[in-house]
Each structure stands twice: as C-alpha cells, then as structure tokens.
Scaffold this active site. Structure first.
Site, PDB file in Angstrom:
ATOM      1  N   LYS A   1      50.566 -84.052   7.588  1.00  0.00           N
ATOM      2  CA  LYS A   1      49.891 -82.755   7.583  1.00  0.00           C
ATOM      3  C   LYS A   1      50.732 -81.777   6.790  1.00  0.00           C
ATOM      4  O   LYS A   1      51.941 -81.659   7.031  1.00  0.00           O
ATOM      5  CB  LYS A   1      49.728 -82.251   9.029  1.00  0.00           C
ATOM      6  CG  LYS A   1      48.982 -80.937   9.122  1.00  0.00           C
ATOM      7  CD  LYS A   1      47.493 -81.140   9.128  1.00  0.00           C
ATOM      8  CE  LYS A   1      46.691 -79.890   8.810  1.00  0.00           C
ATOM      9  NZ  LYS A   1      46.542 -79.621   7.345  1.00  0.00           N
ATOM     10  N   GLN A  47      58.341 -79.660   6.477  1.00  0.00           N
ATOM     11  CA  GLN A  47      57.108 -79.759   7.267  1.00  0.00           C
ATOM     12  C   GLN A  47      57.263 -80.716   8.459  1.00  0.00           C
ATOM     13  O   GLN A  47      56.649 -80.519   9.500  1.00  0.00           O
ATOM     14  CB  GLN A  47      55.966 -80.228   6.343  1.00  0.00           C
ATOM     15  CG  GLN A  47      54.571 -79.871   6.828  1.00  0.00           C
ATOM     16  CD  GLN A  47      54.142 -78.456   6.474  1.00  0.00           C
ATOM     17  OE1 GLN A  47      54.370 -77.994   5.375  1.00  0.00           O
ATOM     18  NE2 GLN A  47      53.518 -77.773   7.411  1.00  0.00           N
ATOM     19  N   GLY A  77      45.931 -75.462   2.530  1.00  0.00           N
ATOM     20  CA  GLY A  77      46.346 -74.522   1.495  1.00  0.00           C
ATOM     21  C   GLY A  77      47.845 -74.276   1.472  1.00  0.00           C
ATOM     22  O   GLY A  77      48.582 -74.661   2.374  1.00  0.00           O
ATOM     23  N   ASP A  78      48.293 -73.674   0.399  1.00  0.00           N
ATOM     24  CA  ASP A  78      49.663 -73.169   0.245  1.00  0.00           C
ATOM     25  C   ASP A  78      49.581 -72.217  -0.951  1.00  0.00           C
ATOM     26  O   ASP A  78      48.473 -71.768  -1.293  1.00  0.00           O
ATOM     27  CB  ASP A  78      50.650 -74.333   0.003  1.00  0.00           C
ATOM     28  CG  ASP A  78      52.117 -73.900   0.147  1.00  0.00           C
ATOM     29  OD1 ASP A  78      52.591 -73.802   1.285  1.00  0.00           O
ATOM     30  OD2 ASP A  78      52.788 -73.629  -0.875  1.00  0.00           O
ATOM     31  N   SER A 108      45.980 -75.081  11.875  1.00  0.00           N
ATOM     32  CA  SER A 108      45.328 -76.187  11.172  1.00  0.00           C
ATOM     33  C   SER A 108      45.098 -77.351  12.140  1.00  0.00           C
ATOM     34  O   SER A 108      44.047 -78.003  12.103  1.00  0.00           O
ATOM     35  CB  SER A 108      46.205 -76.671  10.020  1.00  0.00           C
ATOM     36  OG  SER A 108      46.025 -75.862   8.887  1.00  0.00           O
ATOM     37  N   THR A 135      49.089 -67.765   9.782  1.00  0.00           N
ATOM     38  CA  THR A 135      50.514 -67.817   9.425  1.00  0.00           C
ATOM     39  C   THR A 135      51.152 -66.433   9.599  1.00  0.00           C
ATOM     40  O   THR A 135      52.215 -66.296  10.206  1.00  0.00           O
ATOM     41  CB  THR A 135      50.701 -68.346   7.989  1.00  0.00           C
ATOM     42  OG1 THR A 135      49.947 -69.538   7.846  1.00  0.00           O
ATOM     43  CG2 THR A 135      52.158 -68.626   7.705  1.00  0.00           C
ATOM     44  N   LYS A 143      58.858 -78.593  11.197  1.00  0.00           N
ATOM     45  CA  LYS A 143      57.951 -77.501  11.559  1.00  0.00           C
ATOM     46  C   LYS A 143      56.808 -78.035  12.418  1.00  0.00           C
ATOM     47  O   LYS A 143      56.492 -77.489  13.480  1.00  0.00           O
ATOM     48  CB  LYS A 143      57.377 -76.885  10.273  1.00  0.00           C
ATOM     49  CG  LYS A 143      56.469 -75.702  10.491  1.00  0.00           C
ATOM     50  CD  LYS A 143      55.634 -75.392   9.249  1.00  0.00           C
ATOM     51  CE  LYS A 143      56.497 -75.107   8.042  1.00  0.00           C
ATOM     52  NZ  LYS A 143      55.716 -74.488   6.934  1.00  0.00           N
ATOM     53  N   LYS A 201      53.245 -83.036   2.082  1.00  0.00           N
ATOM     54  CA  LYS A 201      52.989 -81.873   1.201  1.00  0.00           C
ATOM     55  C   LYS A 201      52.521 -82.385  -0.146  1.00  0.00           C
ATOM     56  O   LYS A 201      52.836 -83.515  -0.526  1.00  0.00           O
ATOM     57  CB  LYS A 201      54.289 -81.080   1.001  1.00  0.00           C
ATOM     58  CG  LYS A 201      54.068 -79.658   0.522  1.00  0.00           C
ATOM     59  CD  LYS A 201      53.831 -78.728   1.679  1.00  0.00           C
ATOM     60  CE  LYS A 201      53.412 -77.342   1.261  1.00  0.00           C
ATOM     61  NZ  LYS A 201      53.435 -76.425   2.415  1.00  0.00           N
ATOM     62  N   ASN A 233      48.297 -64.801   1.117  1.00  0.00           N
ATOM     63  CA  ASN A 233      47.728 -65.051   2.442  1.00  0.00           C
ATOM     64  C   ASN A 233      48.711 -64.707   3.569  1.00  0.00           C
ATOM     65  O   ASN A 233      48.353 -64.010   4.523  1.00  0.00           O
ATOM     66  CB  ASN A 233      47.294 -66.520   2.535  1.00  0.00           C
ATOM     67  CG  ASN A 233      46.821 -66.885   3.918  1.00  0.00           C
ATOM     68  OD1 ASN A 233      47.589 -67.411   4.714  1.00  0.00           O
ATOM     69  ND2 ASN A 233      45.582 -66.569   4.229  1.00  0.00           N
TER      70      ASN A 233
HETATM   71  P1  NDP Z   1      49.630 -67.135  -1.864  1.00  0.00           P
HETATM   72  O1  NDP Z   1      49.395 -67.894  -3.114  1.00  0.00           O
HETATM   73  O2  NDP Z   1      48.465 -66.632  -1.092  1.00  0.00           O
HETATM   74  O3  NDP Z   1      50.600 -65.915  -2.117  1.00  0.00           O
HETATM   75  C1  NDP Z   1      51.866 -66.084  -2.676  1.00  0.00           C
HETATM   76  C2  NDP Z   1      52.486 -64.729  -2.951  1.00  0.00           C
HETATM   77  O4  NDP Z   1      53.828 -64.893  -3.349  1.00  0.00           O
HETATM   78  C3  NDP Z   1      51.787 -63.994  -4.080  1.00  0.00           C
HETATM   79  O5  NDP Z   1      51.906 -62.636  -3.857  1.00  0.00           O
HETATM   80  C4  NDP Z   1      52.585 -64.441  -5.298  1.00  0.00           C
HETATM   81  O6  NDP Z   1      52.518 -63.530  -6.357  1.00  0.00           O
HETATM   82  C5  NDP Z   1      53.982 -64.501  -4.730  1.00  0.00           C
HETATM   83  N1  NDP Z   1      54.731 -65.555  -5.423  1.00  0.00           N
HETATM   84  C6  NDP Z   1      54.455 -66.874  -5.450  1.00  0.00           C
HETATM   85  N2  NDP Z   1      55.325 -67.539  -6.197  1.00  0.00           N
HETATM   86  C7  NDP Z   1      56.163 -66.627  -6.669  1.00  0.00           C
HETATM   87  C8  NDP Z   1      57.285 -66.713  -7.505  1.00  0.00           C
HETATM   88  N3  NDP Z   1      57.723 -67.872  -8.008  1.00  0.00           N
HETATM   89  N4  NDP Z   1      57.938 -65.550  -7.755  1.00  0.00           N
HETATM   90  C9  NDP Z   1      57.499 -64.370  -7.233  1.00  0.00           C
HETATM   91  N5  NDP Z   1      56.438 -64.245  -6.438  1.00  0.00           N
HETATM   92  C10 NDP Z   1      55.780 -65.359  -6.159  1.00  0.00           C
HETATM   93  O7  NDP Z   1      50.518 -68.111  -0.970  1.00  0.00           O
HETATM   94  P2  NDP Z   1      50.792 -68.033   0.607  1.00  0.00           P
HETATM   95  O8  NDP Z   1      50.808 -66.634   1.074  1.00  0.00           O
HETATM   96  O9  NDP Z   1      49.905 -69.015   1.247  1.00  0.00           O
HETATM   97  O10 NDP Z   1      52.280 -68.644   0.675  1.00  0.00           O
HETATM   98  C11 NDP Z   1      53.441 -67.835   0.653  1.00  0.00           C
HETATM   99  C12 NDP Z   1      54.616 -68.612   1.227  1.00  0.00           C
HETATM  100  O11 NDP Z   1      54.317 -68.976   2.587  1.00  0.00           O
HETATM  101  C13 NDP Z   1      54.934 -69.931   0.537  1.00  0.00           C
HETATM  102  O12 NDP Z   1      56.324 -70.172   0.636  1.00  0.00           O
HETATM  103  C14 NDP Z   1      54.193 -70.966   1.378  1.00  0.00           C
HETATM  104  O13 NDP Z   1      54.766 -72.251   1.264  1.00  0.00           O
HETATM  105  C15 NDP Z   1      54.441 -70.370   2.763  1.00  0.00           C
HETATM  106  N6  NDP Z   1      53.528 -70.781   3.836  1.00  0.00           N
HETATM  107  C16 NDP Z   1      52.168 -70.663   3.709  1.00  0.00           C
HETATM  108  C17 NDP Z   1      51.345 -71.002   4.746  1.00  0.00           C
HETATM  109  C18 NDP Z   1      49.868 -70.816   4.695  1.00  0.00           C
HETATM  110  O14 NDP Z   1      49.211 -71.065   5.705  1.00  0.00           O
HETATM  111  N7  NDP Z   1      49.302 -70.356   3.589  1.00  0.00           N
HETATM  112  C19 NDP Z   1      51.893 -71.570   5.991  1.00  0.00           C
HETATM  113  C20 NDP Z   1      53.315 -71.592   6.052  1.00  0.00           C
HETATM  114  C21 NDP Z   1      54.089 -71.218   4.999  1.00  0.00           C
HETATM  115  P3  NDP Z   1      51.417 -63.757  -7.503  1.00  0.00           P
HETATM  116  O15 NDP Z   1      50.102 -63.442  -6.885  1.00  0.00           O
HETATM  117  O16 NDP Z   1      51.805 -62.845  -8.585  1.00  0.00           O
HETATM  118  O17 NDP Z   1      51.546 -65.199  -7.886  1.00  0.00           O
HETATM  119  O1  2IT Z   2      53.758 -74.586   4.721  1.00  0.00           O
HETATM  120  C1  2IT Z   2      52.811 -74.742   5.526  1.00  0.00           C
HETATM  121  O2  2IT Z   2      53.016 -74.950   6.719  1.00  0.00           O
HETATM  122  C2  2IT Z   2      51.440 -74.633   5.021  1.00  0.00           C
HETATM  123  N1  2IT Z   2      51.257 -74.349   3.840  1.00  0.00           N
HETATM  124  C3  2IT Z   2      50.280 -74.863   5.938  1.00  0.00           C
HETATM  125  C4  2IT Z   2      50.029 -76.341   6.107  1.00  0.00           C
HETATM  126  C5  2IT Z   2      48.779 -76.704   6.864  1.00  0.00           C
HETATM  127  O3  2IT Z   2      48.526 -77.915   6.942  1.00  0.00           O
HETATM  128  O4  2IT Z   2      48.085 -75.833   7.389  1.00  0.00           O
END
Ligand code: NDP
Ligand code: 2IT
Length: 448
Positions: free
Chosen positions: A90, A111, A165-166, A380, A209, A114, A126, A240
């Site tokens: 997952k 992961q 998603g990620d 999830s 999240t 976690k 992943k 997100n």
């Molecule tokens: P999104 O794509 O929705 O948002 C990512 C944000 O971070 C955007 O604002 C983006 O800016 C910025 N960003 C991404 N990469 C870079 C970079 N290299 N340098 C600077 N800014 C950056 O992703 P999420 O919000 O889903 O994910 C954010 C973090 O949370 C990640 O580390 C992800 O692995 C982690 N995560 C996500 C989960 C989920 O459920 N979605 C769960 C657990 C962890 P821009 O729009 O300009 O690209």
């Molecule tokens: O980093 C993470 O935990 C995620 N991007 C969410 C993974 C998931 O299966 O919901």
C-alpha cells in the site's frame, strides 16, 4: 562491525546513487540499534535487516504516450513492492520530474513502518513516474495515466497491491487510472484509493493527511502541557497535505501565516484564506503569485536559490508539507532562534537528519512523517474496508476513526520511546514501534 553498521554499509554499496534511500535507511537503522543489539545473533542469522531493506519486488517500465502536438513522449515508471508481511502493498504514486528509483525506494521503505503504525493490515509499497502533470492538458494527463496503467495493472489488485495519490497524483489522475484498470481487467474493485466519491472513494480521504497531521500534533502538544489554540503556525507546500493541514489548524484555533509552492511562498499575517488557496490550487491549478494578487494582507516572495523562505518566519509550530529535505540545518537554526515549540512532518522526510537532531537537541517537540502523516494511508485503508463491504461511511464516522488512529499512533510511539529509555524521542519511538510489528510478522512467516 555491528550488524546494524554492516547492513547499512551493504545497502549503500548495493544501491549506488540513491542518497534519499540511504538517508531513510540510516535513520531507521540508527533508531533500531538498541532493539537489534539486544537480539543481534537471531536477527543476523535470519538476515532480518537485509530482507527488510531489500524490496520484495521492483518494477521498472516505460510509459509511451502521445502529446497534443502528435509527438510521442516516453517516461520512466516504477512500482516498488517493498514489504507485504502485514498486508497487501500500500502506498502512493508520485508524478514529478525528480522521480527516480532511489526516491521511490525511500518512500516505499518509509511506508513499511508508517503503515505498520496505523495498526491496519497494510504492507509497504510506492510507485510513480518522472512524468510532470504541470502544464499538461487533461487529454495529455489521461493519455499518460492510461498508458501507465496498461502496464501497471498486471501487478496490482485489491488484495495484492493498492496504489493511491502522492505528489502530482490527485483525484483527476486516480480517476483516469481507475477507468483504465477497470477497462483492462473488468473488475470494479478497490484497487486504488483516493477515488472520487461517485465511484468508491471514501469521505474524508482528501482531507485525511492534513487533518491527521493536526490531530497528532494536537495530541503531542497536549501531552507536553501545551495547547495549539492561539498558536502561530508556519506551513510549507500548497498541495493536498498543506491545504487540509491549514484548514484543520485553523479549526483548532491556530493562525497559519505561510504556505509555499515550487516557485514561491506566501506570508499572510492575517492568516491564510483557505478557500482562496483551494480555488487557486485545486480548481485553477495556478501559481501562488495569484494568491497575493487576490489578497491584500499577503506578501508573495519569489523562490530564490539559497533562500530559506517560510522557515524564517516566526512561529510556534512548523509543518513541512511539500517534499523531502526541504527543511535543512539553517532552517532548523532559524526556527529555534525564533522560539519554535514543535515541528511535525506532513511530507515524507522533509527534514534533513542534522536538522532533526538540532531540533531535538534544542528541546523542540519533533513528530516524524511516518507517524504524523500516516492519516492519509490510514484513511486509504478505511476506503479499502468500505470497498470490501460495498458500503460507505459518513464523513463523521471516517473522521472520528482517523482521529482515534492518530491519537493512538502518538501514544504508541511515546510509549516505545519511553520503553527504550529515549523519552521524548518520537523519531526512535516511531521507528521502533513500526518495526516490531513487521519483524514479528516476518519471523512468523518464515524465510520468504
Ligand atoms: P501535492 O502534489 O498535492 O502538493 C505538493 C506541494 O509541494 C505543492 O505545493 C508543490 O509545489 C510542492 N512541491 C513538490 N515538490 C516540490 C519540490 N521539489 N520543491 C518545492 N516544492 C515542491 O502533493 P501532496 O500534498 O500530496 O504531498 C506533499 C508531501 O506529503 C509529499 O512529501 C508526499 O509524499 C507527502 N504525503 C502525501 C500524502 C497524501 O495523502 N497525499 C500522505 C502522506 C504523505 P508545486 O505545486 O509548485 O509543484
Ligand atoms: O505517503 C503516503 O502515505 C501517501 N502518499 C498516501 C498513500 C496511500 O496509500 O494512501
């Protein structure tokens, strides 16, 4: 040489040019040292750490697709099925130009622990691709997602591997991927999570999240005699995780004064306007400069090389919610100098190791991502449960379960840290608590 050091050295040698993967392994192994050393002979005989740090399976494939000009594009794609000791693989799919095998392996490795911490039956995996959804038309994104799933569908399934998603993968991408999976297999099953509400998604998964991050942060502060109500919070990211972290922080009475994207950052002393931020990021898919254009109180700062952005702003709580290694030692020093009380990671591994140590040494409460961002994957897993029973729960039901899971995670890591004489070291607590369940399941299942 100790078993832990031997395994770490071998990971570095066998996985060259994967610095993020090395970093994630180092952090976990350092925390586990005390547990491993108490039982070193057995762990070594069973090659437990070698198995834990070597993915069960790694899939690498090309994704050809046609752009709007009729030009064929080719991307690299990955799915790392890291560990299935406690459940089906997952973990999310990252779509970002920086994606490579080492990044997917670091994320898949994190992961494992976690997912274990959530208490739910999910293993670690992943995937992703170096495809950049930014600036692409909907048709191009669909073409990529369909081609990606045409290969990936052979290796995933509701009981084997369930992606989500990620970074760069949101509701739109999950929808296109789900449609293609269904078309290819004929199965209407919970093979992806983060689905839309009209076709099997769970209420509160979108928020999970960010909300979960705040539930854990609130509990951590409470257990240390502090209250988030009235505190000033700095958030990075505008995706997100960041959006729903900001929303929940505000609901809990905090004032969030920053957010950022890859081109710049916002300082808004009157507090971020979440509805405006959502409109810009979720609907228009635009840059943050538009936020400042729409709000008088906000300052927009273009991102410059070597500039430290949001972490220079005075705050009580810092929530890095963008990407790995975005908070370094200079940022940690600035935060401490400005009197920060707590740092909780919304992103995966956003804090460098020296920055983490600096924060901990200076008495800052520090919640590691594998605990504090686990609310997304936990929800999830709740989506998987709902899909299996072909029912959907109310927002309140899911949110309440999420809250319970996050509070529970905090207490598990707090207790694990205390048990191993590292009270207050939540990094060690999370790694140890996550590891023990997986190690127990691996042992019980024999050499596989
Ligand atoms: P999104 O794509 O929705 O948002 C990512 C944000 O971070 C955007 O604002 C983006 O800016 C910025 N960003 C991404 N990469 C870079 C970079 N290299 N340098 C600077 N800014 C950056 O992703 P999420 O919000 O889903 O994910 C954010 C973090 O949370 C990640 O580390 C992800 O692995 C982690 N995560 C996500 C989960 C989920 O459920 N979605 C769960 C657990 C962890 P821009 O729009 O300009 O690209
Ligand atoms: O980093 C993470 O935990 C995620 N991007 C969410 C993974 C998931 O299966 O919901």
């Amino acid at each position: 040489m100790s078993y832990v050091d031997e395994v770490y050295q071998s990971v570095v040698e066998k996985n060259p040019a994967q610095p993020e993967f090395h970093q994630a392994v180092k952090e976990v192994l350092e925390s586990l040292r005390v547990v491993i050393e108490a039982n070193e002979e057995e762990y070594r005989r069973d090659a437990l750490l070698e198995r834990l740090t070597t993915p069960e399976r790694q899939l690498l494939f090309r994704v050809p697709w046609v752009d709007d000009k009729g030009q064929v594009q080719v991307n690299n794609a990955f799915r790392v099925q890291f560990n299935s000791a406690i459940g089906p693989y997952k973990g999310g799919l990252r779509l970002h130009p920086s994606v490579n095998l080492g990044i997917i392996k670091f994320l898949g490795f994190e992961q494992i622990f976690k997912n274990s911490l959530t208490g739910l039956p999910i293993g670690g995996g992943k995937g992703g691709s170096d495809f950049d959804p930014k600036g692409k038309s909907d048709r191009e994104v669909m073409a990529f997602c369909q081609s990606f799933m045409t290969e990936l569908h052979k290796y995933i399934g509701a009981d084997t591997d369930v992606p989500a998603g990620d970074i760069g993968t949101g509701a739109r991408e999950i929808g296109y991927m789900y449609g293609q999976y269904k078309r290819l297999t004929g199965l209407y099953e919970g093979v992806l999570t983060g689905k839309g509400l009209s076709y099997g998604g769970s209420l509160a998964r979108k928020e999970a999240t960010g909300y979960g991050l705040l539930y854990l942060t609130e509990e951590m502060l409470k257990c240390n005699g502090k209250d988030i109500n009235g505190m000033t919070v700095a958030v990075s990211g505008a995706g997100n995780v960041a959006i729903y972290a900001i929303q929940k922080a505000q609901q809990l009475g905090a004032k969030v004064v920053t957010c950022s994207d890859s081109t710049g950052w916002i300082y808004d002393p009157e507090g971020i306007d979440v509805e405006l931020l959502k409109e810009i990021k979720e609907v228009k898919r635009a840059r943050l400069s538009e936020y400042a254009a729409g709000r008088k109180s906000a300052e927009y700062h273009e991102k410059k090389n070597g500039e430290h952005g949001v972490w220079n702003v005075k705050c009580d709580v810092a929530l890095p919610c963008a990407t790995q290694n975005e908070l370094d030692i200079e940022d940690a020093k600035a935060l401490v100098a400005n009197g920060v009380i707590a740092v909780a990671e919304g992103a995966n591994m956003p804090t460098t190791m020296d920055a983490t140590e600096y924060l901990q040494k200076n008495g800052v409460l520090f919640a590691p991502g594998k605990a504090s961002n686990a609310g997304g994957v936990a929800t999830s897993a709740l989506e998987m449960s709902q899909n299996s029973e072909r029912l959907s729960w109310t927002f309140e039901e899911v949110d309440k379960k999420l809250q319970g899971i996050m509070v529970n995670i905090f207490h598990n890591l707090d207790e694990a840290a205390k048990k191993y004489d590292m009270e207050g070291n939540y990094v060690a607590g999370a790694n140890i608590a996550g590891f023990l369940k997986v190690a127990d399941a691996m042992k019980a299942q024999g050499i596989v």
